[in-house]
Design an enzyme around this catalytic site. Structure first.
Site, mmCIF file in Angstrom:
data_model
loop_
_atom_site.group_PDB
_atom_site.id
_atom_site.type_symbol
_atom_site.label_atom_id
_atom_site.label_comp_id
_atom_site.label_asym_id
_atom_site.label_seq_id
_atom_site.Cartn_x
_atom_site.Cartn_y
_atom_site.Cartn_z
ATOM 1 N N ASN A 1 -4.844 5.190 -6.530
ATOM 2 C CA ASN A 1 -6.108 4.985 -5.832
ATOM 3 C C ASN A 1 -7.286 5.142 -6.810
ATOM 4 O O ASN A 1 -7.103 5.131 -8.023
ATOM 5 C CB ASN A 1 -6.231 5.928 -4.626
ATOM 6 C CG ASN A 1 -6.811 5.240 -3.408
ATOM 7 O OD1 ASN A 1 -7.857 4.616 -3.482
ATOM 8 N ND2 ASN A 1 -6.121 5.348 -2.285
ATOM 9 N N ARG A 2 -8.474 5.287 -6.278
ATOM 10 C CA ARG A 2 -9.682 5.252 -7.102
ATOM 11 C C ARG A 2 -10.186 6.647 -7.446
ATOM 12 O O ARG A 2 -10.107 7.562 -6.617
ATOM 13 C CB ARG A 2 -10.780 4.451 -6.390
ATOM 14 C CG ARG A 2 -10.451 2.982 -6.264
ATOM 15 C CD ARG A 2 -11.391 2.237 -5.332
ATOM 16 N NE ARG A 2 -11.086 0.812 -5.340
ATOM 17 C CZ ARG A 2 -10.132 0.242 -4.601
ATOM 18 N NH1 ARG A 2 -9.397 0.988 -3.770
ATOM 19 N NH2 ARG A 2 -9.906 -1.050 -4.669
ATOM 20 N N HIS B 1 -5.645 3.335 -9.972
ATOM 21 C CA HIS B 1 -4.197 3.383 -10.194
ATOM 22 C C HIS B 1 -3.824 3.772 -11.622
ATOM 23 O O HIS B 1 -2.888 3.220 -12.212
ATOM 24 C CB HIS B 1 -3.558 2.049 -9.830
ATOM 25 C CG HIS B 1 -3.588 1.737 -8.353
ATOM 26 N ND1 HIS B 1 -3.597 2.716 -7.381
ATOM 27 C CD2 HIS B 1 -3.612 0.546 -7.687
ATOM 28 C CE1 HIS B 1 -3.618 2.147 -6.187
ATOM 29 N NE2 HIS B 1 -3.632 0.838 -6.345
ATOM 30 N N HIS C 1 4.021 0.709 -4.765
ATOM 31 C CA HIS C 1 3.049 -0.319 -4.377
ATOM 32 C C HIS C 1 3.714 -1.656 -4.023
ATOM 33 O O HIS C 1 3.222 -2.717 -4.389
ATOM 34 C CB HIS C 1 2.046 -0.511 -5.512
ATOM 35 C CG HIS C 1 0.705 -1.023 -5.090
ATOM 36 N ND1 HIS C 1 0.486 -2.318 -4.661
ATOM 37 C CD2 HIS C 1 -0.501 -0.411 -5.035
ATOM 38 C CE1 HIS C 1 -0.798 -2.482 -4.377
ATOM 39 N NE2 HIS C 1 -1.414 -1.336 -4.586
ATOM 40 N N THR C 2 4.817 -1.621 -3.278
ATOM 41 C CA THR C 2 5.453 -2.868 -2.853
ATOM 42 C C THR C 2 4.632 -3.561 -1.775
ATOM 43 O O THR C 2 4.056 -2.917 -0.898
ATOM 44 C CB THR C 2 6.872 -2.590 -2.331
ATOM 45 O OG1 THR C 2 7.684 -2.156 -3.420
ATOM 46 C CG2 THR C 2 7.491 -3.825 -1.701
ATOM 47 N N TYR C 3 4.580 -4.898 -1.875
ATOM 48 C CA TYR C 3 3.962 -5.736 -0.837
ATOM 49 C C TYR C 3 5.075 -6.226 0.084
ATOM 50 O O TYR C 3 5.971 -6.954 -0.351
ATOM 51 C CB TYR C 3 3.269 -6.944 -1.458
ATOM 52 C CG TYR C 3 2.016 -6.668 -2.246
ATOM 53 C CD1 TYR C 3 0.775 -7.105 -1.801
ATOM 54 C CD2 TYR C 3 2.074 -5.989 -3.467
ATOM 55 C CE1 TYR C 3 -0.383 -6.891 -2.538
ATOM 56 C CE2 TYR C 3 0.930 -5.752 -4.207
ATOM 57 C CZ TYR C 3 -0.303 -6.208 -3.739
ATOM 58 O OH TYR C 3 -1.449 -5.985 -4.467
ATOM 59 N N ASP D 1 -8.007 -1.690 3.701
ATOM 60 C CA ASP D 1 -7.777 -1.005 2.433
ATOM 61 C C ASP D 1 -8.341 0.400 2.610
ATOM 62 O O ASP D 1 -9.428 0.711 2.135
ATOM 63 C CB ASP D 1 -8.448 -1.741 1.274
ATOM 64 C CG ASP D 1 -7.976 -1.223 -0.089
ATOM 65 O OD1 ASP D 1 -7.128 -0.305 -0.117
ATOM 66 O OD2 ASP D 1 -8.455 -1.736 -1.118
ATOM 67 N N GLN E 1 -2.203 4.882 2.053
ATOM 68 C CA GLN E 1 -3.171 3.801 1.921
ATOM 69 C C GLN E 1 -2.559 2.560 2.547
ATOM 70 O O GLN E 1 -1.474 2.121 2.161
ATOM 71 C CB GLN E 1 -3.501 3.547 0.451
ATOM 72 C CG GLN E 1 -4.657 2.593 0.214
ATOM 73 C CD GLN E 1 -6.015 3.264 0.322
ATOM 74 O OE1 GLN E 1 -6.094 4.501 0.408
ATOM 75 N NE2 GLN E 1 -7.084 2.483 0.307
ATOM 76 N N GLU F 1 1.236 2.702 1.016
ATOM 77 C CA GLU F 1 1.277 3.531 -0.194
ATOM 78 C C GLU F 1 1.100 5.000 0.181
ATOM 79 O O GLU F 1 -0.014 5.505 0.242
ATOM 80 C CB GLU F 1 0.178 3.101 -1.156
ATOM 81 C CG GLU F 1 0.141 1.617 -1.474
ATOM 82 C CD GLU F 1 -1.202 1.190 -2.036
ATOM 83 O OE1 GLU F 1 -1.709 1.869 -2.955
ATOM 84 O OE2 GLU F 1 -1.764 0.194 -1.531
#
Length: 364
Positions: A97-98, A123, A198-200, A264, A303, A330
């Site tokens: 994350n940020r 990340h 982080h899988t889509y 997000d 997330q 996530e």
């Protein structure tokens, strides 16, 4: 009906001469990347030691057809050359994350990080854990195949303090179940650790279109409030009577048009324990294929991201992945916690351990 087949196979070695970025003072790293398959019957998971990444997850739909449920690049060399800028299937860190302003203060020392998201760090920086080669540490065969990847993060990597040993294990634990175990141990300095997988996901199949009609349930009643740069303000927002309310199953497209570009946002999980000491984080169902995903974790939140910024990313069969082609779940600790004293800490001291568990249960 699952076949009685249990394997872990090494599929491809890419001799890319990808040399380690470490020097003689740092732990040696792998110089080649490979693809490995965990299989139990008609349930298959392919992974690579580049970024400790899930490349594909294949299992049947309600009609018995095998479908690819995670979106990925087709050609492995292309995958590496593009540096996986959208973090497809990778482990991200040292901190997911940020991080606001790309810096934090620990024990009176200001640590300035690599900034790769405007003025912020995302990340783990430009060359985070998703952009490096991991070592294949251990492999297991038989009915419950697994593979463990290892990475030594050196002191000062992307600006983070201290050397760090990191392990990620992918394991098939039962029919149509995948467990992801992330473990890290600081060696010489306290450091923040907050890994994420982080899988889509697209349960309709990677080429089935968007995930907007998927039913989603997130076991959370509040989110972290964020500013225009998606940085937490330190406050929390109730999801009740908002477009972020997935306490009951809702389709993504039912309220996404009430948000600027898509989801997000970090959800604080309810932490109702249930399965193997984990709590249920989320459920996703694709009504066309009949496929369902349940996610359990030991982390405080997750997330939820609906791939808002994908733009003509190419995948299997030259499929173009556009916005909303997949969704990310996530699980992780609180984002930007180092800059918010009221958030649960993500700092880990030498002698302590970081443990992150995820359990994916698939059905159809």
């Amino acid at each position: 009906m699952a076949k009685a087949s249990f394997t872990l196979s090494f599929l491809v070695v890419a001799a890319l001469a990808l040399l380690s970025t470490s020097n003689a003072c740092h732990e040696p790293r792998s110089s080649s990347a490979g693809i490995f398959e965990l299989r139990r019957g008609d349930f298959s998971v392919k992974v690579t030691n580049w970024g400790a990444t899930i490349l594909s997850v294949i299992f049947p739909d309600s009609n018995g057809s095998l479908l690819l449920s995670s979106i990925k690049y087709t050609f492995f060399i292309s995958f590496l050359q593009q540096k996986n800028s959208n973090y497809f299937g990778s482990i991200v860190g040292r901190v997911a994350n940020r991080i606001s302003g790309g810096q934090f203060v620990l024990n009176g020392v200001v640590y300035r990080l690599n900034k790769n998201d405007g003025n912020n760090t995302l990340h783990g920086g430009s060359i985070g854990f998703s952009q490096v080669l991991w070592t294949v540490k251990e492999q297991g065969y038989g009915e419950l195949p697994y593979i463990t990847f290892y990475y030594r993060s050196f002191d000062g990597e992307q600006g983070f303090p201290g050397a760090l040993d990191v392990y990620v294990t992918y394991r098939i634990t039962a029919a149509y179940q995948l467990r992801v175990s992330m473990y890290a141990k600081p060696l010489n300095k306290p450091t923040p650790i907050n890994l994420a997988q982080h899988t889509y996901w697209n349960l309709g199949g990677h080429n089935s279109g968007t995930i907007l009609s998927n039913n989603v349930q997130i076991f959370s009643s509040r989110t972290t409030t964020v500013d225009a740069q998606l940085i937490p303000t330190g406050e929390f927002s109730s999801v009740s009577n908002t477009p972020y309310d997935f306490q009951q199953p809702m389709t993504i497209d039912s309220r996404i048009n009430q948000i600027n570009t898509g989801y997000d946002i970090y959800y604080v999980l309810n932490q109702e324990r249930g399965c193997e000491g984990l709590w249920k984080a989320a459920m996703v169902r694709d009504n066309v294929s009949g496929r369902k995903l349940e996610l359990w974790t030991n982390q405080l939140g997750l997330q939820f991201y609906t791939a808002n910024t994908l733009n003509e990313e190419r995948g299997k069969g030259n499929q173009a992945y556009r916005a909303y082609a997949g969704l990310c779940l996530e699980t992780q600790g609180f984002p930007d916690s180092m800059n918010h004293p009221n958030f649960p800490s993500t700092y880990v001291n030498p002698g302590e351990e970081y443990k992150h568990e995820m359990l994916f249960k698939f059905s159809f």
